[in-house]
Design a protein around this motif. Sequence first.
Motif, PDB file in Angstrom:
ATOM      1  N   GLY A 189      37.329 -13.434  39.446  1.00  0.00           N
ATOM      2  CA  GLY A 189      39.063 -12.970  39.495  1.00  0.00           C
ATOM      3  C   GLY A 189      39.464 -11.494  39.996  1.00  0.00           C
ATOM      4  N   ILE A 190      40.011 -11.013  40.044  1.00  0.00           N
ATOM      5  CA  ILE A 190      40.449  -9.599  40.606  1.00  0.00           C
ATOM      6  C   ILE A 190      40.745  -8.853  39.605  1.00  0.00           C
ATOM      7  N   CYS A 191      40.915  -7.597  39.353  1.00  0.00           N
ATOM      8  CA  CYS A 191      41.382  -5.963  39.103  1.00  0.00           C
ATOM      9  C   CYS A 191      41.571  -5.558  39.950  1.00  0.00           C
ATOM     10  N   VAL A 192      43.414  -5.150  39.982  1.00  0.00           N
ATOM     11  CA  VAL A 192      43.344  -3.770  40.798  1.00  0.00           C
ATOM     12  C   VAL A 192      44.203  -2.921  39.692  1.00  0.00           C
ATOM     13  N   LEU A 193      44.143  -1.672  39.822  1.00  0.00           N
ATOM     14  CA  LEU A 193      44.149  -0.192  38.686  1.00  0.00           C
ATOM     15  C   LEU A 193      44.890   0.781  39.833  1.00  0.00           C
ATOM     16  N   HIS A 194      45.821   1.107  39.912  1.00  0.00           N
ATOM     17  CA  HIS A 194      46.211   2.410  40.612  1.00  0.00           C
ATOM     18  C   HIS A 194      46.286   3.534  39.620  1.00  0.00           C
ATOM     19  N   VAL A 195      45.005   4.593  39.019  1.00  0.00           N
ATOM     20  CA  VAL A 195      44.803   5.271  38.462  1.00  0.00           C
ATOM     21  C   VAL A 195      45.659   6.843  39.288  1.00  0.00           C
ATOM     22  N   ALA A 196      45.888   8.023  38.352  1.00  0.00           N
ATOM     23  CA  ALA A 196      45.692   9.120  38.787  1.00  0.00           C
ATOM     24  C   ALA A 196      44.329   9.584  38.313  1.00  0.00           C
ATOM     25  N   VAL A 197      43.183  10.708  39.467  1.00  0.00           N
ATOM     26  CA  VAL A 197      42.356  10.951  39.040  1.00  0.00           C
ATOM     27  C   VAL A 197      42.803  12.557  38.726  1.00  0.00           C
ATOM     28  N   SER A 198      42.914  12.844  40.333  1.00  0.00           N
ATOM     29  CA  SER A 198      43.322  13.803  40.814  1.00  0.00           C
ATOM     30  C   SER A 198      44.471  14.601  40.344  1.00  0.00           C
ATOM     31  N   ARG A 199      45.478  14.495  39.618  1.00  0.00           N
ATOM     32  CA  ARG A 199      46.931  15.101  39.348  1.00  0.00           C
ATOM     33  C   ARG A 199      46.865  14.000  38.154  1.00  0.00           C
ATOM     34  N   ARG A 200      47.616  14.902  37.053  1.00  0.00           N
ATOM     35  CA  ARG A 200      48.004  14.522  34.918  1.00  0.00           C
ATOM     36  C   ARG A 200      48.969  13.963  35.853  1.00  0.00           C
ATOM     37  N   SER A 201      48.680  12.872  34.783  1.00  0.00           N
ATOM     38  CA  SER A 201      50.303  12.263  34.256  1.00  0.00           C
ATOM     39  C   SER A 201      51.448  12.478  33.911  1.00  0.00           C
ATOM     40  N   ASP A 202      52.206  11.622  33.747  1.00  0.00           N
ATOM     41  CA  ASP A 202      53.472  12.345  32.584  1.00  0.00           C
ATOM     42  C   ASP A 202      53.078  12.261  31.068  1.00  0.00           C
ATOM     43  N   LYS A 203      54.223  13.388  30.028  1.00  0.00           N
ATOM     44  CA  LYS A 203      54.004  13.231  29.212  1.00  0.00           C
ATOM     45  C   LYS A 203      54.136  12.027  28.225  1.00  0.00           C
ATOM     46  N   TYR A 204      54.251  10.977  28.993  1.00  0.00           N
ATOM     47  CA  TYR A 204      54.091   9.378  28.215  1.00  0.00           C
ATOM     48  C   TYR A 204      52.884   9.263  28.474  1.00  0.00           C
ATOM     49  N   SER A 205      51.836   9.470  29.267  1.00  0.00           N
ATOM     50  CA  SER A 205      50.457   8.967  29.100  1.00  0.00           C
ATOM     51  C   SER A 205      49.440   9.300  27.556  1.00  0.00           C
ATOM     52  N   ALA A 206      48.823   8.767  27.127  1.00  0.00           N
ATOM     53  CA  ALA A 206      47.901   8.486  26.448  1.00  0.00           C
ATOM     54  C   ALA A 206      46.993   8.706  26.307  1.00  0.00           C
ATOM     55  N   ASN A 207      46.220   9.110  27.216  1.00  0.00           N
ATOM     56  CA  ASN A 207      44.833   9.293  28.163  1.00  0.00           C
ATOM     57  C   ASN A 207      44.790   9.976  29.569  1.00  0.00           C
ATOM     58  N   ASP A 208      43.749  10.661  29.924  1.00  0.00           N
ATOM     59  CA  ASP A 208      44.037  11.632  31.312  1.00  0.00           C
ATOM     60  C   ASP A 208      42.482  11.099  31.648  1.00  0.00           C
ATOM     61  N   LEU A 209      42.051  10.770  32.537  1.00  0.00           N
ATOM     62  CA  LEU A 209      40.968  10.014  33.434  1.00  0.00           C
ATOM     63  C   LEU A 209      40.497  11.250  34.627  1.00  0.00           C
ATOM     64  N   TYR A 210      39.298  11.481  34.699  1.00  0.00           N
ATOM     65  CA  TYR A 210      38.702  12.962  36.002  1.00  0.00           C
ATOM     66  C   TYR A 210      38.486  11.992  36.537  1.00  0.00           C
ATOM     67  N   VAL A 230      45.542   6.458  47.123  1.00  0.00           N
ATOM     68  CA  VAL A 230      46.472   5.638  47.425  1.00  0.00           C
ATOM     69  C   VAL A 230      47.355   6.405  47.398  1.00  0.00           C
ATOM     70  N   ASP A 231      48.699   6.547  47.946  1.00  0.00           N
ATOM     71  CA  ASP A 231      49.755   7.043  47.270  1.00  0.00           C
ATOM     72  C   ASP A 231      50.754   6.225  46.659  1.00  0.00           C
ATOM     73  N   GLY A 232      49.887   5.870  45.539  1.00  0.00           N
ATOM     74  CA  GLY A 232      51.581   5.105  44.528  1.00  0.00           C
ATOM     75  C   GLY A 232      52.181   5.478  43.028  1.00  0.00           C
ATOM     76  N   PHE A 233      53.418   6.053  43.551  1.00  0.00           N
ATOM     77  CA  PHE A 233      53.904   6.663  42.611  1.00  0.00           C
ATOM     78  C   PHE A 233      54.018   7.809  41.264  1.00  0.00           C
ATOM     79  N   GLY A 234      52.581   9.236  42.330  1.00  0.00           N
ATOM     80  CA  GLY A 234      52.438   9.584  41.882  1.00  0.00           C
ATOM     81  C   GLY A 234      51.076   9.679  40.916  1.00  0.00           C
ATOM     82  N   LEU A 235      50.093   7.846  41.428  1.00  0.00           N
ATOM     83  CA  LEU A 235      49.041   7.769  41.159  1.00  0.00           C
ATOM     84  C   LEU A 235      48.183   7.678  42.542  1.00  0.00           C
ATOM     85  N   ASP A 236      47.397   8.052  43.023  1.00  0.00           N
ATOM     86  CA  ASP A 236      46.360   8.729  43.942  1.00  0.00           C
ATOM     87  C   ASP A 236      45.063   8.004  43.988  1.00  0.00           C
TER      88      ASP A 236
END
Length: 246
Positions: A189-210, A230-236
């Motif tokens: 099976g396939i899992c696709v994640l959209h994440v923020a790496v080069s920018r920080r997420s909003d105040k409701y985020s519980a973790n930061d990914l670098y 990608v350009d996915g609503f603040g996720l890169d």
Amino acid sequence: MKEAINQSRLPTPKTIFLSLIILSLFILIFLSLQSHNSLQKPISTNPTHGLKIRPGYTSYDTYIHHQLQKTTNPKLRKIWTTRDWARKIRVFQRFFNRLKQEKLLSTTSKALCVGARVGQEVEALKRVGVNNSIGLDLVPYPPNVIKGDFHYQPFDDETFDFEFSNVFDHALYPDKFVGEIQRTLKIGGICVLHVAVSRRSDKYSANDLYSVEPLKMLFNGSEVVRSREVDGFGLDTEVVFRKKKI
């Protein structure tokens, strides 16, 4: 005479008793302070290089309450279901059509969107022909989104062919978040994640990914298919995993 003086300097039973009481009080105060401090420490998973859990959550209930403040916000829900509805569906359709072209998603796939809110991604999947699709979120939005916690998915093992999520940053326990995806994905099976790496997420985020490296470590039962910007609503970044046969 010296012996009498020395005996007068010996502590009396009353003095010893009072000293023990004072010592006990100091110990209790110390332990109380330690307990209070431990509650102020952020809940975290095993430390992973490139992934940081945000501080401030004194309990799991506190974390859930904080997430619900966004998910149940009437103004945001109105925006998600009106102004943002069609626009987000169009963007998700482009992502999913590309995955279909790459043979990572098909019309026969049984799909789950993790942290789907009002279900734009679920609707997008159905519009590209993946009709057996459902979303999961703390707040349900029938018929596309059912109630559930992504740390404890309410599904049997190996249920889905495809799982998509753009809320990894909201996971307080990233290892449980990933573990539940791998548990409920079928082999291959396939899992696709959209994440923020080069920018920080909003105040409701519980973790930061670098970087994507922590994701590769967490998906220890899967192989990396690819990663791209990608350009996915603040996720890169889009990262695609395929569950391996154990």
